[in-house]
Design a protein around this motif. Structure first.
Motif, PDB file in Angstrom:
ATOM      1  N   VAL A 406       0.856  -1.288  -0.104  1.00 46.24           N
ATOM      2  CA  VAL A 406      -0.164   0.024   0.000  1.00 46.24           C
ATOM      3  C   VAL A 406       0.829   1.306  -0.020  1.00 46.24           C
ATOM      4  O   VAL A 406       0.429   2.244  -0.545  1.00 46.24           O
ATOM      5  CB  VAL A 406      -0.783   0.042   1.259  1.00 46.24           C
ATOM      6  CG1 VAL A 406      -1.685   1.344   1.203  1.00 46.24           C
ATOM      7  CG2 VAL A 406      -1.964  -1.320   0.896  1.00 46.24           C
ATOM      8  N   ALA A 407       2.138   1.182   0.705  1.00 45.87           N
ATOM      9  CA  ALA A 407       3.014   2.182   0.578  1.00 45.87           C
ATOM     10  C   ALA A 407       3.498   2.494  -0.879  1.00 45.87           C
ATOM     11  O   ALA A 407       3.337   3.830  -1.069  1.00 45.87           O
ATOM     12  CB  ALA A 407       4.106   2.178   1.666  1.00 45.87           C
ATOM     13  N   GLY A 408       3.830   1.612  -1.356  1.00 42.77           N
ATOM     14  CA  GLY A 408       4.321   1.739  -2.952  1.00 42.77           C
ATOM     15  C   GLY A 408       3.224   2.436  -3.624  1.00 42.77           C
ATOM     16  O   GLY A 408       3.247   3.388  -4.633  1.00 42.77           O
ATOM     17  N   ALA A 409       1.963   1.594  -3.491  1.00 47.18           N
ATOM     18  CA  ALA A 409       0.741   2.574  -4.381  1.00 47.18           C
ATOM     19  C   ALA A 409       0.606   3.822  -3.821  1.00 47.18           C
ATOM     20  O   ALA A 409       0.354   4.735  -4.765  1.00 47.18           O
ATOM     21  CB  ALA A 409      -0.450   1.431  -4.056  1.00 47.18           C
ATOM     22  N   LEU A 448       8.735  -1.294  -4.194  1.00 50.19           N
ATOM     23  CA  LEU A 448       7.684  -2.031  -3.095  1.00 50.19           C
ATOM     24  C   LEU A 448       6.537  -2.486  -3.673  1.00 50.19           C
ATOM     25  O   LEU A 448       6.290  -3.620  -3.304  1.00 50.19           O
ATOM     26  CB  LEU A 448       7.047  -0.724  -2.274  1.00 50.19           C
ATOM     27  CG  LEU A 448       8.061   0.099  -1.427  1.00 50.19           C
ATOM     28  CD1 LEU A 448       7.498   1.251  -0.896  1.00 50.19           C
ATOM     29  CD2 LEU A 448       8.811  -0.682  -0.272  1.00 50.19           C
ATOM     30  N   ASN A 449       6.166  -1.982  -4.763  1.00 50.17           N
ATOM     31  CA  ASN A 449       5.210  -2.895  -5.693  1.00 50.17           C
ATOM     32  C   ASN A 449       5.694  -4.415  -6.001  1.00 50.17           C
ATOM     33  O   ASN A 449       4.919  -5.471  -5.828  1.00 50.17           O
ATOM     34  CB  ASN A 449       4.727  -2.254  -7.012  1.00 50.17           C
ATOM     35  CG  ASN A 449       3.610  -2.958  -7.738  1.00 50.17           C
ATOM     36  OD1 ASN A 449       4.118  -4.005  -8.658  1.00 50.17           O
ATOM     37  ND2 ASN A 449       2.614  -2.649  -7.666  1.00 50.17           N
ATOM     38  N   LYS A 450       6.809  -4.522  -6.492  1.00 51.37           N
ATOM     39  CA  LYS A 450       7.431  -6.020  -6.892  1.00 51.37           C
ATOM     40  C   LYS A 450       7.588  -6.751  -5.582  1.00 51.37           C
ATOM     41  O   LYS A 450       7.060  -7.912  -5.860  1.00 51.37           O
ATOM     42  CB  LYS A 450       8.563  -5.651  -8.045  1.00 51.37           C
ATOM     43  CG  LYS A 450       8.277  -5.193  -9.277  1.00 51.37           C
ATOM     44  CD  LYS A 450       7.386  -6.035 -10.033  1.00 51.37           C
ATOM     45  CE  LYS A 450       7.459  -5.162 -11.474  1.00 51.37           C
ATOM     46  NZ  LYS A 450       6.785  -3.846 -11.508  1.00 51.37           N
ATOM     47  N   THR A 451       8.174  -6.235  -4.781  1.00 52.80           N
ATOM     48  CA  THR A 451       8.603  -7.279  -3.743  1.00 52.80           C
ATOM     49  C   THR A 451       7.403  -7.711  -3.060  1.00 52.80           C
ATOM     50  O   THR A 451       7.312  -8.434  -2.350  1.00 52.80           O
ATOM     51  CB  THR A 451       9.635  -6.649  -2.806  1.00 52.80           C
ATOM     52  OG1 THR A 451       9.411  -5.181  -2.272  1.00 52.80           O
ATOM     53  CG2 THR A 451      11.107  -6.361  -3.594  1.00 52.80           C
ATOM     54  N   SER A 510      -9.228  -3.199  -4.302  1.00 58.91           N
ATOM     55  CA  SER A 510      -9.510  -4.686  -4.527  1.00 58.91           C
ATOM     56  C   SER A 510      -8.768  -5.531  -3.467  1.00 58.91           C
ATOM     57  O   SER A 510      -8.940  -6.428  -2.847  1.00 58.91           O
ATOM     58  CB  SER A 510      -9.238  -5.297  -5.889  1.00 58.91           C
ATOM     59  OG  SER A 510      -9.315  -6.324  -6.358  1.00 58.91           O
ATOM     60  N   TYR A 511      -7.335  -5.084  -3.471  1.00 59.11           N
ATOM     61  CA  TYR A 511      -6.634  -5.739  -2.514  1.00 59.11           C
ATOM     62  C   TYR A 511      -7.020  -5.623  -1.188  1.00 59.11           C
ATOM     63  O   TYR A 511      -7.055  -6.491  -0.221  1.00 59.11           O
ATOM     64  CB  TYR A 511      -4.955  -5.342  -2.703  1.00 59.11           C
ATOM     65  CG  TYR A 511      -4.144  -5.731  -1.475  1.00 59.11           C
ATOM     66  CD1 TYR A 511      -3.758  -6.947  -1.440  1.00 59.11           C
ATOM     67  CD2 TYR A 511      -3.466  -4.821  -0.564  1.00 59.11           C
ATOM     68  CE1 TYR A 511      -3.075  -7.365  -0.454  1.00 59.11           C
ATOM     69  CE2 TYR A 511      -2.721  -5.099   0.449  1.00 59.11           C
ATOM     70  CZ  TYR A 511      -2.587  -6.501   0.619  1.00 59.11           C
ATOM     71  OH  TYR A 511      -1.579  -6.881   1.582  1.00 59.11           O
TER      72      TYR A 511
END
Length: 602
Positions: A406-409, A448-451, A510-511
């Motif tokens: 969520v932080a990356g988003a 952050l998104n990928k990991t 959605s997540y």
């Protein structure tokens, strides 16, 4: 006169023995046998076991580092070569002098079409290929196809470039799906080798408790993506050390560019058709391509020589025993799981944001205002920031798993809102630090998104030793997103940013909805993978173990229930009527020759 005593005592001769002789091994034929096969007197079983499992853990770390370095080299070589060739082929003087009327732009469009469209069909064949070749050999084969694509650029013709591009497109999803499954499996094995004493007490059939291997998974995914994001910096080495010496400055290349950033449309409208001051010698191009080919070959050697097998040979389940049709259908059956359905928007956004960083942000904002000579340095800033920020994935060891994702988003959402209202002025260098800061922060969000996504998938499906179906779905949706970005290159920048923003908000909502369902205790629906029905007996087949089996299926099998599924159909090989007691299988020819009847006899 007394006879002299013999120089060597006779074997088995009886005689007086002192206290020291009583501790010796008795003489005779048994003494020689004990010296050869007897236990070592100073042998410490517990210490040797500890050393053995320490070596096993070091091998797992070696596997993760080798796979990460091999993947980074492979992707870096591919991106660097593609970027250099597209820039060279864009220059009309280079095309006319080097290739005449061969239609190099048309060949490039076909190459991009093969790379971006072919992965759409990957969902149909990726699980079959991974199960047929195995995880490690699928990685090696896919890296070899990337190396094949590099080798075809020595002779740039339609019949070399386009078929190799189609083959590369077919290998994209299998490579990264097998990589994700490999890293997740290494985390499970590291836990097994660390807590081997607990597993000995629990028994070989008992699975570890839920969440046990998650800390190791978080660390391994952070290592993998730290290497992966360095591939973007490695891809810029041909630009920095070779191609930048031949480029015009921004006053020439941006002479007719009127608008940049949010006011732009398409990719670099008005960009000069000639970007090369002098044409590079063919010999220099061959040297650069040879260096890239050597790096691709090194990646193949890393995967082949340093990556160990993900599964033991007896754990590899043959396609004929599970069924080709079942393997083909299972990726579609996994979509019944509401967790995957809720994560699909995040999968799509993950493909959007990477390509936006390399095209929309680096070209539409960076090159459009700072010139082509700054492209390499912008992507290096993105790469180093993303690689360093991949370590932030370790926050999952102490914080809830939703925090990094969520932080990356949230960071990407703020940057997208800022880019929506920013239009940098062409040929003005005063705002260059803002561009570098924005693209570096975008790299932090990408890391952050990928990991976060890869760790989340490994955590949600930790009860399965095999997660190739899960990572196939993840990377297939990424490929679909990249395909749509390829189709929409001519859209205005505001439309691209709007699509990116809507997808990001929908993915985050959605997540969070999925996490809310899991907190309420809603059980996900997982497809049952048929148990292997072995027709022959050999080292590849195990009657007891099924590495595809989940915890719910195992409890159902032990308790006589149906587990967590859901499909309604009986397992493959099930027959109506009462089940015979004890294991039932036909005796193998060796047992028939001995006169035995197999397990029933015992």
């Amino acid at each position: 006169m007394d006879a002299e005593p013999p120089l060597y005592p006779e074997a088995g001769a009886a005689g007086p023995q002192d206290e020291g002789d009583q501790l010796r091994v008795p003489d005779g034929p048994e003494a020689l046998l004990d010296e050869l096969v007897g236990a070592y007197p100073n042998y410490n079983e517990e210490e040797e076991e500890r050393r053995y499992y320490r070596r096993k853990r070091l091998c797992v770390l070696k596997n993760v580092l080798a796979a990460s370095a091999g993947g980074a080299l492979t992707y870096g070589v591919y991106l660097g070569l593609l970027q250099m060739q597209l820039i060279l082929h864009y220059d009309e003087t280079y095309r006319e002098v080097k290739y005449g009327n061969m239609g190099l732009l048309d060949i490039d469009s076909k190459v991009l079409m093969g790379i971006n469209i072919t992965p759409i069909a990957a969902l149909l064949y990726t699980p079959v290929l991974i199960r047929f070749f195995g995880t490690k050999w699928m990685m090696f084969l896919a890296v070899g196809i990337y190396a094949l694509f590099v080798s075809t650029n020595y002779w740039e013709r339609y019949y070399t470039l386009v078929p190799s591009a189609v083959a590369l497109g077919m290998a994209i999803v299998p490579l990264w799906a097998s990589m994700g499954n490999y890293v997740t499996r290494m985390a499970q094995k590291y836990y097994e080798y660390t807590h081997y004493k607990e597993q000995d007490e629990q028994g070989p059939r008992q699975r570890p408790p839920r969440g046990s291997h998650v800390p190791y998974l978080v660390v391994f995914q952070a290592i993998f993506y730290c290497f992966f994001h360095l591939s973007f910096a490695f891809a810029q080495l041909p630009m920095v050390y070779f191609l930048n010496h031949y480029l015009y400055d921004l006053n020439h290349t941006l002479a007719k560019v009127q608008s940049c950033g949010t006011n732009s449309q398409g990719i670099l409208i008005g960009f000069n058709k000639t970007v090369l001051q002098t044409l590079p010698r063919s010999r220099n191009l061959i040297v650069v391509e040879s260096v890239l080919m050597a790096a691709a070959f090194l990646a193949m050697l890393l995967v082949l020589g340093l990556c160990g097998a993900a599964y033991r040979p007896t754990e590899e389940i043959d396609l004929r025993s599970v069924g080709w049709g079942n393997i083909f259908q299972l990726p579609f059956k996994h979509v019944r799981d509401f967790r995957l359905r809720h994560l699909v928007p995040f999968f799509v956004y993950s493909g959007f944001e990477v390509l936006f960083a390399c095209t929309g942000l680096a070209l539409g904002y960076g090159v459009c205002s700072l010139g082509l000579e700054q492209l390499a340095y912008l992507l290096v800033a993105y790469s180093l920031a993303a690689s360093a920020a991949s370590i932030l994935g370790l926050l999952g060891l102490w914080l809830p798993r939703s925090v990094p994702l969520v932080a990356g988003a949230g960071l990407h959402l703020l940057l997208t809102l800022g880019l929506f209202f920013w239009a940098p002025v062409p040929k003005v260098m005063q705002h260059s630090w803002v561009l570098y800061m924005v693209i570096a922060l975008w790299g932090v969000g990408s890391a952050l998104n990928k990991t976060g996504l890869s760790t989340l998938l490994g955590t949600l499906y930790e009860d399965k030793e095999r997660q190739d179906f899960i990572f196939t779905i993840y990377h297939w949706w990424q490929a679909v997103a990249i395909f749509f970005v390829y189709l929409s290159t001519g859209l205005p920048m505001k439309a691209k940013l709007a699509v990116l923003m809507v997808t990001l908000v929908a993915a985050t909502a959605s997540y969070l909805w999925m996490e809310q369902k899991l907190r309420r205790g809603l059980a996900p629906r997982q497809p049952r993978i048929p148990r292997p029905q072995h027709k022959v007996r050999g080292y590849r087949y195990l009657e007891e173990d099924n590495s595809d089996e989940s915890d719910a299926e195992q409890r159902g099998a032990e308790g006589g229930g149906d587990g967590a599924e859901e499909d309604g159909a009986p397992p493959a090989g099930a027959r109506p009527g009462p089940e015979p007691e004890g294991p039932c299988r036909r005796p193998c020819p060796y047992e028939q020759a001995l006169g035995g009847d197999g397990p029933e006899e015992r």
